[in-house]
Write an enzyme that holds these catalytic residues in place. Structure first.
Site, PDB file in Angstrom:
ATOM      1  N   LYS A 180       0.838  -1.206   0.000  1.00  0.00           N
ATOM      2  CA  LYS A 180       0.000   0.000   0.000  1.00  0.00           C
ATOM      3  C   LYS A 180       0.872   1.255   0.000  1.00  0.00           C
ATOM      4  O   LYS A 180       0.564   2.255  -0.665  1.00  0.00           O
ATOM      5  CB  LYS A 180      -0.928   0.012   1.213  1.00  0.00           C
ATOM      6  CG  LYS A 180      -1.831   1.251   1.310  1.00  0.00           C
ATOM      7  CD  LYS A 180      -2.693   1.425   0.080  1.00  0.00           C
ATOM      8  CE  LYS A 180      -3.789   2.468   0.190  1.00  0.00           C
ATOM      9  NZ  LYS A 180      -3.706   3.523   1.119  1.00  0.00           N
TER      10      LYS A 180
ATOM     11  N   GLU B 130       1.193   6.749  -6.625  1.00  0.00           N
ATOM     12  CA  GLU B 130       0.100   7.725  -6.718  1.00  0.00           C
ATOM     13  C   GLU B 130       0.627   9.166  -6.705  1.00  0.00           C
ATOM     14  O   GLU B 130       0.166  10.006  -7.481  1.00  0.00           O
ATOM     15  CB  GLU B 130      -0.826   7.469  -5.527  1.00  0.00           C
ATOM     16  CG  GLU B 130      -2.066   8.302  -5.424  1.00  0.00           C
ATOM     17  CD  GLU B 130      -2.778   7.982  -4.096  1.00  0.00           C
ATOM     18  OE1 GLU B 130      -3.179   6.819  -3.886  1.00  0.00           O
ATOM     19  OE2 GLU B 130      -2.889   8.891  -3.248  1.00  0.00           O
TER      20      GLU B 130
END
Lengths: 316, 316, 316, 316
Positions: C166, C173
């Site tokens: 993550k 991102e």
């Protein structure tokens, strides 16, 4: 004054010489008997008159931590320890505590100057109490460059400040060296520049970019024009990493220093950059562009692919 | 020898003084009558004995191009023109052609040293023919720093090489300055560093990062501790841009120099960075995170959005 | 199956809904009584049949650590805890140990999808033992997007792997968002582009750069063309920092992700960038170039300086 | 409608098929007789009813320029030419002028979608006059993805806007690909991540970073897990360079896109990075640190150097 000096390697041996030239007595300890004055750290402590001053000049991390732990058991209240190695500043507070619990003072001292410090003097950045700094001042004065004390020496702040300043110093060093490196690469790439080495030598006086590092780079180019003898493999010893980590902690942009650090990482990637392998594979996937295989041949150039990527089937 | 000097601004006026100190006669022309020796470029040419040498020291681009064009009409075969301004190297070949068609020689000379050059001497990087360089050597020797000629002067290559070298010099300068800037920012951010200015001053002797730029930065910090009087708005005058463009042309990675250049661009964005507005808006879109409005208030924090983005409706 | 869910905020509340839609029973606990099913964590545990599964969905760091500590005292051997928050992966091993000492299983689960996950399903990255993953699979299946399990769910490795994945996801991102941001800024700067919003919308289908983030950016631009309502101030929540720190730890170059991170830092510098103040001051020092003061006026433009920098007096 | 199509390579051949599927008649010309419908560009023009539309789909630069020049001599007033290749936008105004002088219209059209465009449709960015765009709309509609016209097609502005938008699109593409690449590299470096390929596949649905490029990267990893077959050598085809040059021209920071571009440059440096050779040599000079020679052996580790660098002799 007297100084116990632990670690007589490349840096320590030179520093010992310079301190002695300053008129001080050094009792040096090194695990290698052939260079050590004494057989043990305990012997070194015994050879010094109280209150003692002991300078640690060994690799950062565990070696330094072990010295501090051992000295905590050997020294007496009123003695002072200086860590002159490239320790991370976060080690300083624990070291100060360990020693302080025994009434022993602690200073952290960033030392810059490399192998040239013996002749030129070392730039010193110190963290700790005023009293402890005062105690060690004769040694600092022997080590630092001649001239104004403020040019080459600073008591930057409390315990930790010396190594913090040295860390930032080294981070800057990464950026400076890489800036020169990029310029050197560009001069090399341009056919108009017939005399690359001469151009860089010309920059050493009068220009805005003159510096000691530039002098050294010119020296290296005179020894090995074109740097043909060496690879681009470049280690990093920790302080560049810590600088970027501190930049992150303080939310300070550090694009230049991190670019210099990452370039060193890239120089050491075995088998090439996984990131660029992914980029190359992607170019092949979307555009049918050739990839280069590990033997340097073009492979994989394609026409129309036979099927869509799994998850983005078009509506029709 | 005699020299015609066009442009008596910040750089030109100082250079004139230094050349005259070297025992040469300077006939200076400047469009501002109050600083000019002569009323026109033609008068300047008329005041010089043939074969003449004329040095152009005006802003790059059109002003320099106009001087070259005018001189091509005024000078005679055997004369030599030097462009000492910060011209882009791609201007040099056309200038050499324009003048060469009339039998007039041409040299491009990168000049570094800023306002300090008057006293310290200027670092010079020259491009052109051996014969033309030889002709101007007395002037170069007057301008360059004392000491070995090779430390402060280079005949880097043919026409264009001088400005190319100066361009790379300035690109390096961008990187160096920004490296110091990042280090300065980090010292400022860390509470352990009680004496930021003193730390940087200490770096000026003995350390690996000592340099003339560092001396100047310390000087600036002594004049305005904390640099509280100034904003971070930083212009760029072209050579940093050209350096990155050349890096692109030669496929030479220039992460450090370009980061320094882009940081200047960022300092001048009015109303903030559009890129980061887009990032902030995206964070709001996917995560419902608050954005900051132009008044500095948090806005837009959301719970569940009411509809899907138009093009990625999930299958269910 | 039954699930205890701690934390009914923006993410937790949506996830609860989606899990319930999957046919499971959720007992939710939140310190805010108005949204909580039960009065305490103990009541939540009491309301679940053994062996229990409890999902923590609270801020990372101390809040998550406290939940784990409390659950270690409340749960029984055979129960399983999932940390679905954005914890640093280095917290996972300690959490697994704390719970494992009581015979309680532990999974770390990175959850992506933001406020859209309720409708679209959440991308899940899980770390832990096969047995524990198997136990929670019905919940994972309820949360993940419809379609192939492998598209939206991965058991990435042992404890810690889920949060590590993550973290990397979020690092990517940062890079993706900033790439779009730079492109958006460039479209804005170019007068030829009359329809910036339309151009970006056109990119949402058929092009190589189509993505969900692009869909969202187009959505934001439709709501606020030109993004005129918001400032560029952009927070960061930790995972971008951790990604760069991991890149440093593994000596993996991360120029893109770190550039995106540093740009956020720069957007939040109050009073401007100290680094660029230093650069601006340096330009003034060496070249006499004007600086801009805090009121936006040019200051400090100088002619010849009166004295040399302290440490680099020229030989003459 | 009828369309003349010049260039039946990887892109052109697929586009022809898609246009024909849209119900239009294509007369294709390619210098390779085996794929060409006609023997010459003149024959192609002759085979079309006036007013004609001709689409150029050949490499940018000289090949495209030659087509435009030849078409200017073959076409008639009222005809329209579309340049669908990856031309630099600065070529468009000259092309429009050349054709406009003969009364021939001109459109520039950025085409994205790669080898997948045949099935998925192509994202189109067009620059030119409303009337010319209107004329070609049936062809654009055949090429673009199904669904809303605005999702996949834009009339971005006057002549040049289409290629400008495509250039920015490709610049973003560089940044996106490298962001995924850095994440991939980091997953590879971390032992906790047992299933790298599975992790990236899981990201393709539900997550914030899902995208078409990610789908393709997963596809590449399924074909060659670990990307062991290929080197990291990565070409660049011009548009990334132009994007950074435009960022410089507009003073728009482009740290992410330039980092992605420079990484490609680095992947192609033969014999290693000159910049890092300089850094490695500098480390040796100041610190006596070993360098690695071209055979990978440590060399040059030194003790005290024998002499000072030439220009920085210390005062003593």
């Amino acid at each position: 004054m007297q100084l116990g000096l632990i670690g007589l390697g490349k840096m320590g041996a030179n520093m010992r010489t310079r301190i002695e030239r300053g008129g001080h007595k050094v009792v040096g300890y090194d695990p290698r008997p052939e260079v050590s004055d004494v057989a043990s750290m305990a012997d070194m402590v015994a050879a010094l008159d109280a209150p003692r001053a002991v300078w640690i000049m060994v690799p950062s991390g565990e070696p330094t931590q072990q010295c501090v732990a051992e000295l905590a058991g050997l020294l007496e209240p009123g003695d002072v320890v200086v860590d002159g190695g490239n320790s991370r500043y976060t080690d300083d507070e624990p070291h100060a505590k360990t020693l302080g619990d025994k009434g022993i003072g602690y200073l952290d001292c960033g030392v810059s100057g490399g192998v040239w410090g013996l002749e030129n003097g070392y730039g010193l950045m110190v963290g700790g109490s005023d009293a402890d700094v005062e105690r060690l001042m004769p040694i600092f004065d022997a080590l630092r460059p001649p001239g104004e004390r403020a040019d080459g020496f600073v008591h930057a702040g409390p315990v930790g400040a010396g190594h913090y300043a040295k860390m930032v110093h080294n981070g800057i060093e990464y950026g400076l060296m890489h800036a020169y490196g990029e310029g050197y690469a560009l001069l090399n790439a341009e056919p108009l520049i017939v005399d690359v080495e001469g151009t860089m030598q010309a920059w050493t006086q009068g220009t805005v970019i003159r510096s000691w590092l530039l002098d050294l780079l010119v020296r290296a180019l005179q020894e090995d024009p074109g740097l043909t003898e060496i690879s681009d493999y470049t280690p990093d010893s920790g302080e560049g990493r810590w600088t970027v980590e501190e930049a992150i902690r303080h939310a300070v942009p550090a694009n230049v220093i991190s670019a210099a650090l990452f370039a060193r990482f890239a120089s050491r990637e075995k088998g090439g950059s996984p990131a660029l392998k992914a980029v190359s594979a992607l170019r092949n996937q979307f555009g049918g562009h050739a990839m280069q295989n590990t033997a340097g041949k073009n492979v994989g150039e394609t026409g129309t692919p036979l099927q869509n990527p799994s998850n983005t089937a078009p509506p029709n």
